[in-house]
Each structure stands twice: as C-alpha cells, then as structure tokens.
Motif scaffolding. Sequence first.
Motif, PDB file in Angstrom:
ATOM      1  N   GLY A  44       0.819  -1.203   0.000  1.00 60.06           N
ATOM      2  CA  GLY A  44       0.000   0.000   0.000  1.00 60.06           C
ATOM      3  C   GLY A  44       0.851   1.251   0.000  1.00 60.06           C
ATOM      4  O   GLY A  44       2.073   1.206   0.174  1.00 60.06           O
ATOM      5  N   GLY A  45       0.190   2.380  -0.167  1.00 65.01           N
ATOM      6  CA  GLY A  45       0.895   3.653  -0.090  1.00 65.01           C
ATOM      7  C   GLY A  45       1.457   3.913   1.290  1.00 65.01           C
ATOM      8  O   GLY A  45       2.340   4.770   1.464  1.00 65.01           O
ATOM      9  N   ASP A  46       0.975   3.165   2.281  1.00 63.01           N
ATOM     10  CA  ASP A  46       1.463   3.273   3.653  1.00 63.01           C
ATOM     11  C   ASP A  46       2.664   2.382   3.924  1.00 63.01           C
ATOM     12  O   ASP A  46       3.164   2.318   5.050  1.00 63.01           O
ATOM     13  N   GLY A  47       3.131   1.661   2.903  1.00 64.98           N
ATOM     14  CA  GLY A  47       4.277   0.776   3.065  1.00 64.98           C
ATOM     15  C   GLY A  47       3.944  -0.566   3.684  1.00 64.98           C
ATOM     16  O   GLY A  47       4.846  -1.388   3.895  1.00 64.98           O
ATOM     17  N   LYS A  48       2.674  -0.829   3.976  1.00 64.11           N
ATOM     18  CA  LYS A  48       2.259  -2.097   4.572  1.00 64.11           C
ATOM     19  C   LYS A  48       2.024  -3.131   3.471  1.00 64.11           C
ATOM     20  O   LYS A  48       1.697  -2.788   2.329  1.00 64.11           O
ATOM     21  N   LEU A  49       2.146  -4.407   3.849  1.00 66.53           N
ATOM     22  CA  LEU A  49       1.913  -5.497   2.915  1.00 66.53           C
ATOM     23  C   LEU A  49       0.482  -5.997   3.075  1.00 66.53           C
ATOM     24  O   LEU A  49       0.058  -6.371   4.171  1.00 66.53           O
ATOM     25  N   TYR A  50      -0.261  -6.010   1.975  1.00 66.94           N
ATOM     26  CA  TYR A  50      -1.634  -6.500   1.945  1.00 66.94           C
ATOM     27  C   TYR A  50      -1.662  -7.798   1.138  1.00 66.94           C
ATOM     28  O   TYR A  50      -1.009  -7.895   0.095  1.00 66.94           O
ATOM     29  N   PHE A  51      -2.443  -8.778   1.599  1.00 65.53           N
ATOM     30  CA  PHE A  51      -2.548 -10.024   0.839  1.00 65.53           C
ATOM     31  C   PHE A  51      -3.915 -10.667   1.058  1.00 65.53           C
ATOM     32  O   PHE A  51      -4.607 -10.396   2.043  1.00 65.53           O
ATOM     33  N   ILE A  52      -4.273 -11.544   0.087  1.00 65.85           N
ATOM     34  CA  ILE A  52      -5.598 -12.161   0.043  1.00 65.85           C
ATOM     35  C   ILE A  52      -5.475 -13.672   0.223  1.00 65.85           C
ATOM     36  O   ILE A  52      -4.592 -14.304  -0.370  1.00 65.85           O
ATOM     37  N   LEU A  53      -6.384 -14.241   1.031  1.00 67.87           N
ATOM     38  CA  LEU A  53      -6.536 -15.688   1.127  1.00 67.87           C
ATOM     39  C   LEU A  53      -7.952 -16.072   0.718  1.00 67.87           C
ATOM     40  O   LEU A  53      -8.920 -15.486   1.213  1.00 67.87           O
ATOM     41  N   GLY A  54      -8.073 -17.062  -0.187  1.00 66.55           N
ATOM     42  CA  GLY A  54      -9.379 -17.575  -0.558  1.00 66.55           C
ATOM     43  C   GLY A  54      -9.948 -18.478   0.526  1.00 66.55           C
ATOM     44  O   GLY A  54      -9.241 -18.878   1.465  1.00 66.55           O
ATOM     45  N   GLU A  55     -11.223 -18.842   0.375  1.00 66.82           N
ATOM     46  CA  GLU A  55     -11.865 -19.629   1.440  1.00 66.82           C
ATOM     47  C   GLU A  55     -11.595 -21.123   1.333  1.00 66.82           C
ATOM     48  O   GLU A  55     -11.946 -21.891   2.233  1.00 66.82           O
ATOM     49  N   LEU A  96      -2.391  -1.274  -6.136  1.00 66.17           N
ATOM     50  CA  LEU A  96      -2.529   0.068  -5.569  1.00 66.17           C
ATOM     51  C   LEU A  96      -2.863   1.049  -6.687  1.00 66.17           C
ATOM     52  O   LEU A  96      -2.197   1.062  -7.722  1.00 66.17           O
ATOM     53  N   ASN A  97      -3.908   1.851  -6.480  1.00 66.26           N
ATOM     54  CA  ASN A  97      -4.213   2.932  -7.408  1.00 66.26           C
ATOM     55  C   ASN A  97      -3.275   4.089  -7.083  1.00 66.26           C
ATOM     56  O   ASN A  97      -3.397   4.712  -6.027  1.00 66.26           O
ATOM     57  N   PRO A  98      -2.321   4.410  -7.963  1.00 67.70           N
ATOM     58  CA  PRO A  98      -1.339   5.451  -7.638  1.00 67.70           C
ATOM     59  C   PRO A  98      -1.951   6.835  -7.502  1.00 67.70           C
ATOM     60  O   PRO A  98      -1.370   7.707  -6.853  1.00 67.70           O
ATOM     61  N   ALA A  99      -3.125   7.035  -8.099  1.00 71.15           N
ATOM     62  CA  ALA A  99      -3.758   8.364  -8.035  1.00 71.15           C
ATOM     63  C   ALA A  99      -4.465   8.588  -6.706  1.00 71.15           C
ATOM     64  O   ALA A  99      -4.378   9.666  -6.122  1.00 71.15           O
ATOM     65  N   THR A 100      -5.187   7.571  -6.219  1.00 65.20           N
ATOM     66  CA  THR A 100      -5.988   7.731  -5.002  1.00 65.20           C
ATOM     67  C   THR A 100      -5.379   7.056  -3.787  1.00 65.20           C
ATOM     68  O   THR A 100      -5.848   7.269  -2.669  1.00 65.20           O
ATOM     69  N   LYS A 101      -4.373   6.197  -4.003  1.00 74.26           N
ATOM     70  CA  LYS A 101      -3.728   5.403  -2.952  1.00 74.26           C
ATOM     71  C   LYS A 101      -4.646   4.342  -2.361  1.00 74.26           C
ATOM     72  O   LYS A 101      -4.323   3.745  -1.328  1.00 74.26           O
ATOM     73  N   SER A 102      -5.779   4.089  -2.985  1.00 77.49           N
ATOM     74  CA  SER A 102      -6.645   2.993  -2.552  1.00 77.49           C
ATOM     75  C   SER A 102      -6.173   1.697  -3.210  1.00 77.49           C
ATOM     76  O   SER A 102      -5.535   1.715  -4.264  1.00 77.49           O
TER      77      SER A 102
END
Length: 501
Positions: free
Chosen positions: A281-292, A353-359
Amino acid sequence: MAALVPILFCSGKHLHSQSLPVSERMAIESVIHLYFDGWATGDTAKLAKAMHSTCELKFFREGKFTSMARAAYLNLHKVHVRNKDLITHIVNLDVTGNVGSSKVELITVNGKFTDYFNVMKDGEHWYIVDKVSTYSPNKIFEKSASPEKEIILDQLKRPWSIVFLSEEEVLITEKEGDLIKANLRTKERIKIGGFPSDMADSIAFFHPGDNTGKFEILLDPDFNKNKWVYLSYAAKNEKGMATKIIRATLDNNTLTKIQTLFIGAPHTFERVHYGGGMAFGGDGKLYFILGERIFSEKSEPALPIAQNVKDRRGKIYRINSDGTIPNDNPDFGKDAVAGLYAIGIRAAQGMILNPATKSIWFSEHGTHQGDEINILSAGANYGWPLKTTGKYRYADYVPPSTNDVLTEPVWSWLHTVAPTGLLFYTGEEFSSWKNSLLVCGLSRGSFWRLTVDGDKIKSAEELFVDDRKRLRKVVQSPDGKLYVLTDEMNGLLIRIKNRNG
C-alpha cells in the motif's frame, strides 16, 4: 457502411444523475455493447435487439436533413468481419428511474463516431430509443490506442506473476514450474535457487481446476537496498495444503534468509481458491488475500468460513513487511486472526494500488457469474457467501441472514470473466488509456480496460476479442511498456504494443 452525421434528437427532459443499482447499470451497458457488436460486424439481429422498434435517427447527410426509422437504418448494414482496429467504449451513463442517456465512442482508423443514446426500460428490458451522433475525421486522435501483441518469452509453465528488476530483467513465478530470472532482450533464463521445499504443485497430481503451485512475487519498496522479495505459494504438510506468505533476500540468484510471514491454516486437501494476491500500500504495509479454500457452498459450516473472524481463510490481511501487525489495523475482536483487515472473500487473486488515489483494488471470482472488482476498506465485509452478484454453485444453498453492512463491488460482470491480475496503467505509449484499470481474465481470455474516475468505474471495453488467451497477469515495465502473462502450460510473456507508435 455509409457514414451518417446525425444531429441531436430531443425527446425528453434533461436527465439528472442518481445512484444506480449495479444490476441495472450492467443491463444498460449490455444493451449498448450488443449495439457495438452489431455495428462492428453488420449483424442487424443484434442491432435490432438493442434498438427499440420506435427508435429513430435524425441527421444531416450531403447537406440534407433526413429522418430515418429503425428499419431503414438496419438496411444500411451488411455483414462483414470486425475491423481489428475498431475501438468502442462507453464514455458516460446518466439515468433517472426508467430513462437515461449515454455518450459512446466508436473509433476507427479513419475517425471517431461520437454517439448519444437515449435509453428507456420497457417492461423488463432496456432499449436504445433514440440515436444521434457526430463524426470526426482522424487527425492524430487515438493514434495511441491501436494495440497489437508481440511474444517476448514462451515455454513458461503456467506463469502466475512477474516483477521487473530492470527494463530488461524480470523475475517470473511459474505455477507449475520454477521461479526464474529472464532477460527480455537475450532470452536467457536462470532458475532461482532456494525456493522452500514445502511447496505443493499439481505436476504429479493434476485434476481440472487444481490451483496449487507458486503465486505472487513482489519486490520490497526498498528492494535496491535490502533485496527483499515477497512470495505466496501453496505449502503442504501431512494435513494438506495452505496458502503461505514468505519473504527472502535475493542473493546471487538464490533465495536466502527466508522468513515465514503468514500461513493460511488450517491445511486441507482442497486444491482450490488459495488466493495469494499481494500488494504494498501507499502506507508501506503489505496486503494479501486468502481464498476460502472450498469448492461449493454445500461445504460451508453454519458460520461460513469467510465470515468467521477466527478462521484465516476467505480474508484480506495487512501486516508490516517483517510480519508484525500494525497498531492501526481494524479491530475484529479479541479472538480474531492477527492482521485481519477485511472479511467475506471467496476466491480473489488480483490486487493493485491505485497510484492516483492510494486505494487498493482487488478482483474476485464468483461462482456462476458474480465476478467483481472491489476497493479495499478497513474493516469491510465483502459479503461472501451471504450475498453475491451472481448465483451459487450449490443451487439449494441458503445463506444465513445478517444485519451486517456488506460492501458492494464497484464493478461486476453479467458473464463469467474470472478476473485475475490488475494494473492501473500510467504509461505514455497508449495515451488514451492513461489511468485506466486493466484487468486480465481466465475465462474466454478476457482483457478489459475500465475507465476510472476516482473510486468509480465509468465505462468498460473488452480488447482482443478476436485473439483470446487465458490471461493471468498484466504489468507495466519501469519505462511504461505493457506486458501480459498467459495461463498455459506453454505460457507466454506478451508485450502489448502500439501498432501506430
């Protein structure tokens, strides 16, 4: 087909924007895309289905004002092969109740048709009730939006992800092969050593839909200094498989100092829906997804997996790059899994990451239809399996009721796309695509460009409809070049080039 230059046909009041349900918006856009297909190929059956029987055109032709009914307009069209240079897209859509208007563009090598449709819902169906347009001869307009494919690498074993070490060198994860480093100019390939030995793959045990193997690879935001790379893959032990997130340093083409950041236990013998998408993310944190990790809703417990905050599966996580948990993560209760950021995920892979909105945006697979694009929000519940924009795989499944607020997708398709990799395009080669969201899909080899305004998707167009390949990932090089990975045993790295560049 003869070029028509209509003028505005006024047949109603000015339309004011209002919140439009996703299903209604998609129904209108399906009608418009049906018109696009008919116009592009001279298929009058498609055109007739999209246009109401009362639809009229008014236009100037050769200096003469003419009014034309739908039947006469259809007679202008003859069946022909779709021009591979044709680009069609919806610019905007404005709806009030059962009436609306839409601006669309149909761009050829010679010029651009800008059409304005009035649309109306008659019974259960939307129709184009009026059509007006103008034509602009091509000067240099849209010269940058004429894509073609060039194969850069082949014989990749179901490639899943790619990162650029430089403009010429890349790291590629092969779902059913190796982690490799490749030179895009010389085509030299080197196997990266040191990958963990607990990886599960489907090479020795294959069945349709098997998702085991290597998944995402990311470079640390400070990679040039610390050499950290982040990887997700299907890990195995005596109890089965689970999604695993690790980081390691890349040292002389070998992974060293391997650290386990997260294991998506429990391990099970289901070989589907691992997830594995990751993004910084723009905050430098690592985001990740796990399926069910289950195939059918029939296997759901009373409290569905993706809704159970004590179960690691079917969730999105946010952690520090060393695996520790940020203090400002949302609070799901004292018994919730550490690092939990959002719940209600079925099977998701793409994350960007959307570089324009940081979302952060992510793609998600439905069962029968229900494929979505979502924007990540702290503490959000994305609804699975309490709610879906498609249908359940197990037709008799009745989800438990809830009073929770469920987050709606920003986009969903009426047909199966199986969206995977995402990219916010910021290059210059396709100037009209700048800041668009590009989406790969496995089903029918989908490749989509979505026009984005802030946190809203305004229009969509599907590209390469005459040359479909299962696509896993779309990426941009440091110099802004555009590439895609195909999901095949003889997988390809393809550059998307500007034919007119």
